[in-house]
Design a protein around this motif. Structure first.
Motif, PDB file in Angstrom:
ATOM      1  N   ASN A  68      73.966   2.918 -45.895  1.00 40.88           N
ATOM      2  CA  ASN A  68      72.525   2.947 -46.081  1.00 40.88           C
ATOM      3  C   ASN A  68      71.882   1.874 -45.191  1.00 40.88           C
ATOM      4  O   ASN A  68      72.231   0.700 -45.293  1.00 40.88           O
ATOM      5  CB  ASN A  68      72.190   2.680 -47.552  1.00 40.88           C
ATOM      6  CG  ASN A  68      70.716   2.823 -47.871  1.00 40.88           C
ATOM      7  OD1 ASN A  68      69.859   2.509 -47.063  1.00 40.88           O
ATOM      8  ND2 ASN A  68      70.428   3.272 -49.071  1.00 40.88           N
ATOM      9  N   PRO A  69      70.934   2.259 -44.316  1.00 43.70           N
ATOM     10  CA  PRO A  69      70.333   1.266 -43.407  1.00 43.70           C
ATOM     11  C   PRO A  69      69.739   0.065 -44.127  1.00 43.70           C
ATOM     12  O   PRO A  69      69.749  -1.043 -43.587  1.00 43.70           O
ATOM     13  CB  PRO A  69      69.243   2.073 -42.679  1.00 43.70           C
ATOM     14  CG  PRO A  69      69.702   3.487 -42.758  1.00 43.70           C
ATOM     15  CD  PRO A  69      70.424   3.620 -44.068  1.00 43.70           C
ATOM     16  N   TYR A  70      69.217   0.266 -45.333  1.00 45.70           N
ATOM     17  CA  TYR A  70      68.648  -0.854 -46.088  1.00 45.70           C
ATOM     18  C   TYR A  70      69.711  -1.917 -46.333  1.00 45.70           C
ATOM     19  O   TYR A  70      69.504  -3.109 -46.065  1.00 45.70           O
ATOM     20  CB  TYR A  70      68.077  -0.346 -47.408  1.00 45.70           C
ATOM     21  CG  TYR A  70      67.713  -1.448 -48.384  1.00 45.70           C
ATOM     22  CD1 TYR A  70      66.626  -2.277 -48.154  1.00 45.70           C
ATOM     23  CD2 TYR A  70      68.469  -1.661 -49.533  1.00 45.70           C
ATOM     24  CE1 TYR A  70      66.294  -3.295 -49.036  1.00 45.70           C
ATOM     25  CE2 TYR A  70      68.146  -2.672 -50.418  1.00 45.70           C
ATOM     26  CZ  TYR A  70      67.063  -3.481 -50.175  1.00 45.70           C
ATOM     27  OH  TYR A  70      66.744  -4.491 -51.050  1.00 45.70           O
ATOM     28  N   PHE A  71      70.873  -1.505 -46.845  1.00 44.53           N
ATOM     29  CA  PHE A  71      71.930  -2.465 -47.123  1.00 44.53           C
ATOM     30  C   PHE A  71      72.592  -2.963 -45.841  1.00 44.53           C
ATOM     31  O   PHE A  71      73.064  -4.101 -45.777  1.00 44.53           O
ATOM     32  CB  PHE A  71      72.967  -1.866 -48.074  1.00 44.53           C
ATOM     33  CG  PHE A  71      72.542  -1.894 -49.510  1.00 44.53           C
ATOM     34  CD1 PHE A  71      72.212  -3.079 -50.126  1.00 44.53           C
ATOM     35  CD2 PHE A  71      72.458  -0.724 -50.248  1.00 44.53           C
ATOM     36  CE1 PHE A  71      71.812  -3.115 -51.456  1.00 44.53           C
ATOM     37  CE2 PHE A  71      72.056  -0.742 -51.580  1.00 44.53           C
ATOM     38  CZ  PHE A  71      71.735  -1.942 -52.184  1.00 44.53           C
ATOM     39  N   THR A  72      72.638  -2.127 -44.807  1.00 40.44           N
ATOM     40  CA  THR A  72      73.208  -2.566 -43.533  1.00 40.44           C
ATOM     41  C   THR A  72      72.443  -3.762 -42.993  1.00 40.44           C
ATOM     42  O   THR A  72      73.031  -4.739 -42.516  1.00 40.44           O
ATOM     43  CB  THR A  72      73.185  -1.424 -42.507  1.00 40.44           C
ATOM     44  OG1 THR A  72      73.928  -0.313 -43.019  1.00 40.44           O
ATOM     45  CG2 THR A  72      73.807  -1.866 -41.189  1.00 40.44           C
ATOM     46  N   ASP A  73      71.113  -3.707 -43.072  1.00 36.99           N
ATOM     47  CA  ASP A  73      70.292  -4.823 -42.591  1.00 36.99           C
ATOM     48  C   ASP A  73      70.557  -6.086 -43.416  1.00 36.99           C
ATOM     49  O   ASP A  73      70.607  -7.198 -42.868  1.00 36.99           O
ATOM     50  CB  ASP A  73      68.810  -4.454 -42.664  1.00 36.99           C
ATOM     51  CG  ASP A  73      68.419  -3.403 -41.643  1.00 36.99           C
ATOM     52  OD1 ASP A  73      69.213  -3.152 -40.713  1.00 36.99           O
ATOM     53  OD2 ASP A  73      67.328  -2.809 -41.786  1.00 36.99           O
ATOM     54  N   ILE A  74      70.706  -5.929 -44.726  1.00 36.13           N
ATOM     55  CA  ILE A  74      70.991  -7.082 -45.584  1.00 36.13           C
ATOM     56  C   ILE A  74      72.364  -7.664 -45.252  1.00 36.13           C
ATOM     57  O   ILE A  74      72.531  -8.884 -45.155  1.00 36.13           O
ATOM     58  CB  ILE A  74      70.904  -6.679 -47.066  1.00 36.13           C
ATOM     59  CG1 ILE A  74      69.441  -6.429 -47.453  1.00 36.13           C
ATOM     60  CG2 ILE A  74      71.513  -7.758 -47.960  1.00 36.13           C
ATOM     61  CD1 ILE A  74      69.251  -5.947 -48.881  1.00 36.13           C
ATOM     62  N   ILE A  75      73.360  -6.795 -45.076  1.00 34.30           N
ATOM     63  CA  ILE A  75      74.714  -7.252 -44.744  1.00 34.30           C
ATOM     64  C   ILE A  75      74.703  -8.076 -43.462  1.00 34.30           C
ATOM     65  O   ILE A  75      75.318  -9.150 -43.388  1.00 34.30           O
ATOM     66  CB  ILE A  75      75.663  -6.045 -44.609  1.00 34.30           C
ATOM     67  CG1 ILE A  75      75.907  -5.398 -45.973  1.00 34.30           C
ATOM     68  CG2 ILE A  75      76.996  -6.469 -43.985  1.00 34.30           C
ATOM     69  CD1 ILE A  75      76.558  -4.027 -45.896  1.00 34.30           C
ATOM     70  N   CYS A  76      74.010  -7.591 -42.434  1.00 38.81           N
ATOM     71  CA  CYS A  76      73.945  -8.313 -41.159  1.00 38.81           C
ATOM     72  C   CYS A  76      73.326  -9.695 -41.343  1.00 38.81           C
ATOM     73  O   CYS A  76      73.790 -10.687 -40.756  1.00 38.81           O
ATOM     74  CB  CYS A  76      73.158  -7.505 -40.138  1.00 38.81           C
ATOM     75  SG  CYS A  76      73.993  -5.996 -39.580  1.00 38.81           S
ATOM     76  N   ALA A  77      72.278  -9.767 -42.165  1.00 39.14           N
ATOM     77  CA  ALA A  77      71.611 -11.046 -42.398  1.00 39.14           C
ATOM     78  C   ALA A  77      72.503 -12.008 -43.178  1.00 39.14           C
ATOM     79  O   ALA A  77      72.551 -13.208 -42.877  1.00 39.14           O
ATOM     80  CB  ALA A  77      70.300 -10.817 -43.140  1.00 39.14           C
ATOM     81  N   VAL A  78      73.215 -11.490 -44.188  1.00 38.50           N
ATOM     82  CA  VAL A  78      74.148 -12.328 -44.954  1.00 38.50           C
ATOM     83  C   VAL A  78      75.228 -12.877 -44.033  1.00 38.50           C
ATOM     84  O   VAL A  78      75.537 -14.083 -44.047  1.00 38.50           O
ATOM     85  CB  VAL A  78      74.791 -11.528 -46.110  1.00 38.50           C
ATOM     86  CG1 VAL A  78      75.968 -12.298 -46.709  1.00 38.50           C
ATOM     87  CG2 VAL A  78      73.761 -11.226 -47.192  1.00 38.50           C
TER      88      VAL A  78
END
Length: 332
Positions: free
Chosen positions: A71-81
């Motif tokens: 899911n792109p929403y969680f992908t963006d969060i993962i990258c930031a983490v």
């Protein structure tokens, strides 16, 4: 693999001197340090990170247990983490819980058994066993996106104000019959957004009709079916709100299958702005969540919690932004 003792023999120094250079625990003369580093390079010596972590009682690693990695929403969060953890000197181990409570418990147990220093968890719809395990084992933890237990630090968005912005926007075009396609059942975000939907309608003096709300949609296929059902009512809504990016895609599919045109026949707004929203025709009006800031602050919260467990848990709500585009118009 060469040992520290073999490096010491090649460099002509003691094992303890090699250890001080490798672990940076005491000053060693530049001459001896060069001899040791040359020997390390020539022999391909690698420190035993497991042994070092056992001795130090820390692994400089965290576990990230999150659902729907694609899911792109969680992908963006993962990258930031990952970016923030790298800056903090922490390695990230990632696992997909697949929104399955059994899998979720298995993942957090595995992280704990591998001695991670802390866990960032996006709780499933039934997360109590995993959360209780983390609490019982006193594992530093941050709950991300979904507020599920105030024993832990938590971070997500202000769903109330974001939903109010959506409904105010739709109502400003004169819509009175507004439907809602909610997301995954059981999730805190799903519950919060449903409650905020009803409250926002009331604040605009609009009636909340149960048959206009589909409260549980596990994926895009379910959202498509729910949208078909709502649009097949004798008097369907003139506008639809979607609870996340997956339900948005499902709703758009159903609208096109019914031969309707957005916004001429039906207005559409929703949560989770995503990269391809500009590629839809018309361009979609969506709530943009601060994914990068959510991920960055989650990592920072966890790092602080690992350093000190004494302070009270924090719940951080970030503001989302309405990206008003062209998918909302006046009702027929």
């Amino acid at each position: 693999m060469p040992t520290m003792a073999e490096v010491a023999r090649r460099a002509g120094v003691s094992v303890s001197t090699v250890s001080h250079v490798v672990n940076n625990t005491r000053f060693v003369s530049l001459e001896k340090a060069k001899l040791i580093n040359d020997a390390i390079a020539a022999m391909g010596y690698q420190p035993n990170e497991l042994a070092r972590s056992l001795k130090a009682s820390t692994t400089n690693s965290v576990g990230l247990a999150i659902s729907a990695i694609s899911n792109p929403y969680f992908t963006d969060i993962i990258c930031a983490v990952e970016a923030e953890c790298a800056r903090l000197g922490l390695m990230v181990f990632l696992s997909d819980t697949q929104e399955d409570p059994d899998r979720e418990l298995q993942v957090v147990r595995a992280f704990h058994q591998r001695r991670v220093d802390g866990v960032i968890l996006a709780p499933s719809g039934s997360p109590q066993r995993a959360i209780d395990y983390l609490a019982d084992k006193k594992v530093p933890c941050v709950l991300i996106d979904r507020f599920a237990d105030d024993r832990f630090d938590q971070i997500g968005v202000e769903n109330d104000t974001a939903m109010r912005a959506l409904i105010d926007h739709v109502a400003s075009f004169g819509h009175k019959r507004i439907g809602y396609i909610a997301g995954q059942p059981g999730l805190a975000t799903t519950r919060e957004r449903i409650e905020a939907f009803h409250a926002s309608l009331a604040a605009n003096g609009l009636e909340s009709l149960p048959h206009y709300v589909s409260p549980e949609n596990v994926d895009t296929a379910a959202a498509t079916a729910s949208t078909h059902a709502i649009l097949s009512l004798p008097q369907p809504p003139t506008a639809l709100v979607t609870g996340n990016n997956m339900t948005t895609i499902g709703a758009v599919r159903a609208i096109r299958e019914k031969g309707l045109i957005i916004p001429r026949d039906l207005s559409l707004v929703g949560f989770d702005d995503f990269e391809w929203a500009d590629c839809f025709e018309p361009r979609l009006t969506l709530i943009e969540q601060p994914c990068t800031e959510i991920g960055r602050q989650a990592a920072a919260l966890l790092s602080a919690r690992i350093a000190s467990t004494a302070s009270a848990p924090r719940s951080v709500r970030l503001q989302a932004t309405l990206q008003a585009r062209a998918s909302c118009g006046r009702p027929k």
